[in-house]
Structure formats: C-alpha cells, structure tokens
Design a protein around this motif. Structure first.
Motif, PDB file in Angstrom:
ATOM      1  N   PRO A 185       0.831  -1.206   0.000  1.00 50.13           N
ATOM      2  CA  PRO A 185       0.000   0.000   0.000  1.00 50.13           C
ATOM      3  C   PRO A 185       0.864   1.255   0.000  1.00 50.13           C
ATOM      4  CG  PRO A 185       0.109  -0.924   2.195  1.00 50.13           C
ATOM      5  CD  PRO A 185       0.883  -1.842   1.322  1.00 50.13           C
ATOM      6  N   ASP A 186       0.279   2.368  -0.407  1.00 46.57           N
ATOM      7  CA  ASP A 186       0.981   3.649  -0.310  1.00 46.57           C
ATOM      8  C   ASP A 186       1.099   4.044   1.155  1.00 46.57           C
ATOM      9  OD1 ASP A 186       1.433   3.998  -2.940  1.00 46.57           O
ATOM     10  OD2 ASP A 186      -0.348   5.209  -3.314  1.00 46.57           O
ATOM     11  N   TYR A 187       2.090   4.875   1.442  1.00 44.34           N
ATOM     12  CA  TYR A 187       2.258   5.329   2.825  1.00 44.34           C
ATOM     13  C   TYR A 187       1.302   6.471   3.137  1.00 44.34           C
ATOM     14  CZ  TYR A 187       6.647   2.722   2.889  1.00 44.34           C
ATOM     15  OH  TYR A 187       7.580   1.743   2.842  1.00 44.34           O
ATOM     16  N   SER A 188       0.889   6.541   4.413  1.00 47.79           N
ATOM     17  CA  SER A 188       0.087   7.684   4.855  1.00 47.79           C
ATOM     18  C   SER A 188       1.039   8.828   5.171  1.00 47.79           C
ATOM     19  CB  SER A 188      -0.713   7.305   6.097  1.00 47.79           C
ATOM     20  OG  SER A 188       0.182   7.137   7.179  1.00 47.79           O
ATOM     21  N   GLU A 189       0.474  10.027   5.387  1.00 48.66           N
ATOM     22  CA  GLU A 189       1.316  11.195   5.669  1.00 48.66           C
ATOM     23  C   GLU A 189       2.146  10.993   6.934  1.00 48.66           C
ATOM     24  OE1 GLU A 189      -0.412  15.086   5.461  1.00 48.66           O
ATOM     25  OE2 GLU A 189      -1.750  14.440   3.858  1.00 48.66           O
ATOM     26  N   ALA A 190       1.498  10.435   7.960  1.00 48.69           N
ATOM     27  CA  ALA A 190       2.200  10.229   9.231  1.00 48.69           C
ATOM     28  C   ALA A 190       3.365   9.265   9.033  1.00 48.69           C
ATOM     29  CB  ALA A 190       1.228   9.694  10.273  1.00 48.69           C
ATOM     30  N   GLU A 191       3.124   8.235   8.214  1.00 42.78           N
ATOM     31  CA  GLU A 191       4.186   7.242   7.971  1.00 42.78           C
ATOM     32  C   GLU A 191       5.338   7.864   7.202  1.00 42.78           C
ATOM     33  OE1 GLU A 191       1.320   3.287   7.875  1.00 42.78           O
ATOM     34  OE2 GLU A 191       1.937   4.270   6.021  1.00 42.78           O
ATOM     35  N   LEU A 192       4.987   8.726   6.246  1.00 42.89           N
ATOM     36  CA  LEU A 192       6.033   9.377   5.458  1.00 42.89           C
ATOM     37  C   LEU A 192       6.910  10.259   6.348  1.00 42.89           C
ATOM     38  CD1 LEU A 192       3.974  10.246   2.283  1.00 42.89           C
ATOM     39  CD2 LEU A 192       5.914   8.698   2.398  1.00 42.89           C
ATOM     40  N   LEU A 193       6.264  10.931   7.310  1.00 43.70           N
ATOM     41  CA  LEU A 193       7.031  11.776   8.231  1.00 43.70           C
ATOM     42  C   LEU A 193       7.973  10.917   9.063  1.00 43.70           C
ATOM     43  CD1 LEU A 193       7.241  14.750   9.043  1.00 43.70           C
ATOM     44  CD2 LEU A 193       5.774  14.223  10.984  1.00 43.70           C
ATOM     45  N   GLU A 194       7.449   9.770   9.495  1.00 40.49           N
ATOM     46  CA  GLU A 194       8.253   8.840  10.279  1.00 40.49           C
ATOM     47  C   GLU A 194       9.449   8.358   9.439  1.00 40.49           C
ATOM     48  OE1 GLU A 194       7.850   8.378  13.396  1.00 40.49           O
ATOM     49  OE2 GLU A 194       9.586   7.041  13.408  1.00 40.49           O
ATOM     50  N   ILE A 195       9.184   8.101   8.152  1.00 38.58           N
ATOM     51  CA  ILE A 195      10.246   7.657   7.242  1.00 38.58           C
ATOM     52  C   ILE A 195      11.316   8.734   7.136  1.00 38.58           C
ATOM     53  CG2 ILE A 195      10.764   7.158   4.817  1.00 38.58           C
ATOM     54  CD1 ILE A 195       8.026   5.755   4.705  1.00 38.58           C
ATOM     55  N   ALA A 196      10.850  10.002   6.999  1.00 39.57           N
ATOM     56  CA  ALA A 196      11.795  11.111   6.898  1.00 39.57           C
ATOM     57  C   ALA A 196      12.684  11.163   8.131  1.00 39.57           C
ATOM     58  CB  ALA A 196      11.032  12.427   6.736  1.00 39.57           C
ATOM     59  N   ARG A 197      12.072  10.986   9.297  1.00 37.46           N
ATOM     60  CA  ARG A 197      12.844  11.008  10.542  1.00 37.46           C
ATOM     61  C   ARG A 197      13.855   9.870  10.569  1.00 37.46           C
ATOM     62  NH1 ARG A 197       9.160  12.779  15.194  1.00 37.46           N
ATOM     63  NH2 ARG A 197       9.399  10.688  16.015  1.00 37.46           N
ATOM     64  N   LEU A 198      13.412   8.712  10.092  1.00 36.21           N
ATOM     65  CA  LEU A 198      14.257   7.523  10.122  1.00 36.21           C
ATOM     66  C   LEU A 198      15.453   7.695   9.191  1.00 36.21           C
ATOM     67  CD1 LEU A 198      13.620   4.953  11.733  1.00 36.21           C
ATOM     68  CD2 LEU A 198      13.004   3.876   9.589  1.00 36.21           C
ATOM     69  N   ILE A 199      15.179   8.190   7.977  1.00 35.58           N
ATOM     70  CA  ILE A 199      16.272   8.379   7.012  1.00 35.58           C
ATOM     71  C   ILE A 199      17.269   9.399   7.552  1.00 35.58           C
ATOM     72  CG2 ILE A 199      16.866   9.120   4.677  1.00 35.58           C
ATOM     73  CD1 ILE A 199      14.132   8.200   3.767  1.00 35.58           C
ATOM     74  N   ALA A 200      16.718  10.482   8.136  1.00 34.64           N
ATOM     75  CA  ALA A 200      17.593  11.512   8.685  1.00 34.64           C
ATOM     76  C   ALA A 200      18.459  10.938   9.801  1.00 34.64           C
ATOM     77  CB  ALA A 200      16.760  12.679   9.202  1.00 34.64           C
ATOM     78  N   ALA A 201      17.815  10.142  10.659  1.00 37.07           N
ATOM     79  CA  ALA A 201      18.545   9.585  11.797  1.00 37.07           C
ATOM     80  C   ALA A 201      19.652   8.638  11.324  1.00 37.07           C
ATOM     81  CB  ALA A 201      17.579   8.848  12.716  1.00 37.07           C
ATOM     82  N   GLN A 202      19.382   7.912  10.227  1.00 38.06           N
ATOM     83  CA  GLN A 202      20.378   6.958   9.729  1.00 38.06           C
ATOM     84  C   GLN A 202      21.634   7.663   9.244  1.00 38.06           C
ATOM     85  OE1 GLN A 202      18.229   4.713   6.856  1.00 38.06           O
ATOM     86  NE2 GLN A 202      17.349   3.345   8.387  1.00 38.06           N
ATOM     87  N   THR A 203      21.472   8.920   8.784  1.00 40.74           N
ATOM     88  CA  THR A 203      22.636   9.652   8.289  1.00 40.74           C
ATOM     89  C   THR A 203      23.070  10.712   9.288  1.00 40.74           C
ATOM     90  OG1 THR A 203      21.034  10.918   7.025  1.00 40.74           O
ATOM     91  CG2 THR A 203      22.301   9.304   5.815  1.00 40.74           C
ATOM     92  N   ASP A 204      22.661  10.525  10.570  1.00 38.12           N
ATOM     93  CA  ASP A 204      23.071  11.436  11.637  1.00 38.12           C
ATOM     94  C   ASP A 204      22.579  12.865  11.427  1.00 38.12           C
ATOM     95  OD1 ASP A 204      24.160   9.823  13.485  1.00 38.12           O
ATOM     96  OD2 ASP A 204      26.205   9.935  12.715  1.00 38.12           O
ATOM     97  N   TYR A 205      21.380  13.004  10.917  1.00 38.83           N
ATOM     98  CA  TYR A 205      20.757  14.327  10.845  1.00 38.83           C
ATOM     99  C   TYR A 205      19.527  14.296  11.732  1.00 38.83           C
ATOM    100  CZ  TYR A 205      23.465  16.057   6.878  1.00 38.83           C
ATOM    101  OH  TYR A 205      24.472  16.511   6.083  1.00 38.83           O
ATOM    102  N   ARG A 206      19.049  15.469  12.108  1.00 41.02           N
ATOM    103  CA  ARG A 206      17.765  15.495  12.802  1.00 41.02           C
ATOM    104  C   ARG A 206      17.060  16.812  12.491  1.00 41.02           C
ATOM    105  NH1 ARG A 206      17.354  18.236  17.025  1.00 41.02           N
ATOM    106  NH2 ARG A 206      19.085  19.280  18.067  1.00 41.02           N
ATOM    107  N   PHE A 207      15.729  16.811  12.685  1.00 41.46           N
ATOM    108  CA  PHE A 207      14.943  18.017  12.438  1.00 41.46           C
ATOM    109  C   PHE A 207      14.792  18.773  13.749  1.00 41.46           C
ATOM    110  CE2 PHE A 207      13.360  14.878   9.380  1.00 41.46           C
ATOM    111  CZ  PHE A 207      13.520  15.583   8.199  1.00 41.46           C
TER     112      PHE A 207
END
Lengths: 311, 144
Positions: free
Chosen positions: A205-227
């Motif tokens: 299934p496609d991701y919901s908005e909340a899931e996409l935000l979570e993904i963004a956080r996860l990707i950022a965290a994997q590369t040592d970035y944060r919002f």
C-alpha cells in the motif's frame, strides 16, 4: 488418552518454538519492523509465509507429508513502497529457514534478461538464472518482459525459460516479480503459466502522511541528521504539498527531498561561515524549517508557474 | 604390461577414483566458488595429454554464487556430448590471467581404448617415442 495427546501437542509447540529460535528469523522480523515504517499488510503476509514454512519444516521433522512449497512471489505496489527492501529481507528469511542456500538477491530488469537479436535471449536469461541460483531472483517491472504489441518480441522466449526453471528447479531458485499493481495484473492475465506458478501475491500500500514523516525522521537519523521542531513541522507541510503533486514516489521522494534539504543546509552553513564562528556539532546535524521551506514544492512544484497563471 | 589401467583415462584431479557423483561434484564446485574462481566446462573426443585446449561448452561462468547453475550446464553438456570426455575447470584470476586451479573429468565415454606407444626410427637406429590415441584413428564424431 486426552492427556497423551496434549503432551504430544505441547512437544510439537515447543519444537516449533525451538525451530523459531534456531532459525533466527525473529531478528529479521525485528529488523523489518525497525527499518520499514507502516506496511502492516505486507509484514503480516510475510509473517504468515514464514509461519507456513516453519510449520512445514516441523511437519517434515515428524514425518508428516509436506509438499515442497512454491515460493515464487509477486510484489505489487507504487514506486518507493519498499518492494526491493522487502525482497532483501525475504531472501534473509528464506535463507534462515533453509529454503534457499544463500541470502543473495540478484535484481534484474528486462534489459538483463532479453537479448537484442535471435539467439541472444536464451544464453542471457540463463546466465542471469545461473547467477541467481541458490538465492532470490528479483525481476523489477516484470510486465515489460511481455510485449503483446510485438509478436516477435524476444521477451516471450525469456518468459518460457524462466517458467521452465521456476518449475523444475524450485529448490534452487526463488523468483520475485515486482511492478505496478494494474500492469502486473495484465501481465499475469496474459501469461497464465506465470500466474499459476506464483503462489504469493503481496500488495504494497501507499504510505500515509504520518508514515512518510516517520520515514523522513528515520532516514535523517540513519545519516546522523535530525529536524528541529520547526523543521519537523515544515517537513509535515512539505509532505502534504508533495502528495498532491504528480510523480510522487513515496519513500524515494522523501529521500530525495532530504538529500536536497541537506544541500541547502550545507549551503546555509557555508554562507554563514565567515559571519560567525565554526558551526558546532548541533548545527551540523540540524535541518531547520528554512532548509525545507525553500523547496519548489511549496510554490506548486515543477508546473506551479503554469497553475498560478491559470488561476 | 598394461599401461592403460582399468581402461580409464587418468587426467586431472580425482581421475584414479571412481567417477564423482553429482553431490561430490557440487561440493567441489562449492569449494571453487568459495575461492572466487570462475568455472568453465569443456569437452573433447581427443584426450591426448598434450591436447590442452578442449572445446568450451558455453562461456566460463563468472559471478556465480551457487553450484546449481554449473551442475545444470554440466548435465546439459553430458546430454549433448554423451560419449565425449567432459571436464570442469576452475580459473583463478588473482594474477591477472585466468589460470586453472582445478580440473577434473565429469564425463567419460563408455569404452576407452586408451593410447598406444608409437616407435619411429630416425637417423639410423635411433628411436623416437610418442603416444597415440587409438580413438583418433577414426573420424571426428565416430571416435567413441
């Protein structure tokens, strides 16, 4: 009598638990949960398949009839919904359960299978199949193999070889076909042989908005970035805007957005370099609202200008 | 004295042993793949010891991870050239050339006549020796 049956039942249960622990697939599931946001139906299907394979193994251990299961799968879903990643995890699971000898995944598309002239296709397809033996062959956009508009297309030859190996060497190779849902359905309709050999159809299934935000956080965290807080809010807005625009590729779009945000963050730090002292660790890690809000997505995306004119 | 013991060609590895089973071949292939070697399949009907270059059956197989694919090709070759010698060679590319590191027969004809010693008189009473495969007296395709 009843008590006896109960104890043997309990034994079987403990055997299953032991098998589960020994196979180490719990680890893979954990990784799946940690690395992949959402995708609940996919995860539950994978658990079902794993459970079936585990039970089959247990049945074989006590001498019950266990047919060699057909493991070929089809993953359908929009771009960026994690089909390739799940295929890798699937290879891990199958390897740990002993259904494949290795956990390697060979990812191919039409170009790798179909040749350009007569007699080119068979060796090409066979070479790919040989490379994938013992592991998983992942065919992305599999529907391109079949081109009904050109009856002399070599794709058909490739499909025939594929079918033969999928049938005769089920122990050596697991094939996963992937692509858009509706096009895969047409592909299976026009290749009944293929459809009958693929046992598991999993829809992403496609991701919901909340899931996409979570993904963004996860990707950022994997590369040592944060919002920072405003940055996170900006990301939420960004996702809402981006979803409404064409060519949205789920997690892949998010990753690209983050890459561009990193570019802007670097640019910002660089421009401010002579005004203030060297940025501290915190500054190097933080993506702010400005880095995200500078995106053209907020101005209506690629064809935003045209829209503005018409409105 | 019989020089052709048991009427069997003894070239390459394992040639004094009984023929390898598919399971044993798989193990050997696995070893070769683990070393990162590419494996090729060759066949011939002229097994003279100095005939180094046999015909290749398909291309050497690079980047394989599992012996199943090679075994498939071996069986294809056995089917196509049932009464030829078929050998498997593993090539190591570490030194910049594909140098053979393993080589063993996986198929042999049912009847192997072997080799005869040929004596050639030269320069008066001098004798030159060479060996000659009985099979090559016949034409290609009729040898075994």
């Amino acid at each position: 009598m009843n008590a006896e049956a109960n104890t043997s039942c309990a034994e079987a249960m403990s055997d299953l638990a032991l098998l589960y622990r020994e196979s180490g697939i719990a680890e893979v599931f954990e990784k799946l949960d940690r690395e992949l946001v959402g995708l609940a139906p996919v995860k539950s299907r994978i658990r079902e398949i794993a459970a079936l394979l585990l039970v089959d193994k247990a049945r074989r251990a006590v001498g019950l009839a266990a047919s060699a299961p057909s493991l070929h799968m089809s993953f359908t879903g929009n771009p960026g919904t994690g089909k390739t990643t799940v295929a890798m995890r699937m290879a891990d699971i199958l390897h740990r359960l002993g259904y494949t000898r290795s956990n390697h995944v060979i990812a191919v598309t039409r170009d790798d299978l179909v040749g350009q002239y007569i007699g080119h296709t068979a060796p090409k397809t066979k070479e790919v199949l040989k490379k994938a033996m013992g592991g998983v062959l992942f065919i992305d956009e599999a529907y391109y193999l079949y081109r009904p508009e050109n009856e002399r297309d070599y794709g058909q030859e490739s499909i025939e070889i594929l079918l033969q190996v999928m049938e005769n060497q089920r122990d050596d190779l697991v094939v996963i076909l992937a692509g858009y849902k509706n096009r895969m359905e047409t592909f299976f309709r026009s290749n009944p042989g293929m459809a009958s050999r693929v046992a598991h159809h999993i829809d992403f299934p496609d991701y919901s908005e909340a899931e996409l935000l979570e993904i963004a956080r996860l990707i950022a965290a994997q590369t040592d970035y944060r919002f920072d807080e405003a940055g996170l809010a900006a990301m939420r807005d960004y996702i809402a805007h981006r979803l409404a625009q064409p060519h949205f590729a789920n997690a892949r779009s998010i990753r690209n957005a983050l890459d561009r945000a990193r570019l802007r963050q670097a640019q910002r730090l660089f421009m401010n370099a002579d005004k203030q002292s060297a940025p501290d660790k915190e500054a190097l890690m933080t993506i702010t609202a400005g880095d995200i809000r500078a995106s053209r997505v907020f101005r209506g995306g690629l064809d935003g200008e045209r829209k503005q004119e018409s409105s | 004295m019989m020089t052709n013991t048991n009427q069997r060609l003894t070239q390459g590895q394992f040639s004094f042993l009984p023929d390898l089973t598919d399971a044993q071949i798989t193990k050997q292939l696995q070893y070769a793949l683990r070393q990162g070697w590419a494996v090729g399949i060759e066949y011939t009907d002229d097994p003279h010891p100095r005939n180094t270059y046999w015909e290749m059956f398909g291309n050497p197989m690079f980047d394989l991870r599992d012996p199943a694919g090679i075994l498939l090709e071996i069986n294809n070759c056995r089917k196509t050239f049932a009464s030829h010698y078929v050998r498997v060679t593993a090539f190591d590319a570490t030194r910049g050339v594909e140098s053979p590191k393993m080589s063993y027969l996986v198929n042999r004809p049912a009847n192997e006549p072997g080799f005869g010693l040929v004596r050639q008189e030269v320069d008066g009473r001098n004798i030159r020796y060479t060996i000659h495969s009985y099979a090559t007296d016949k034409g290609e395709g009729e040898r075994y």
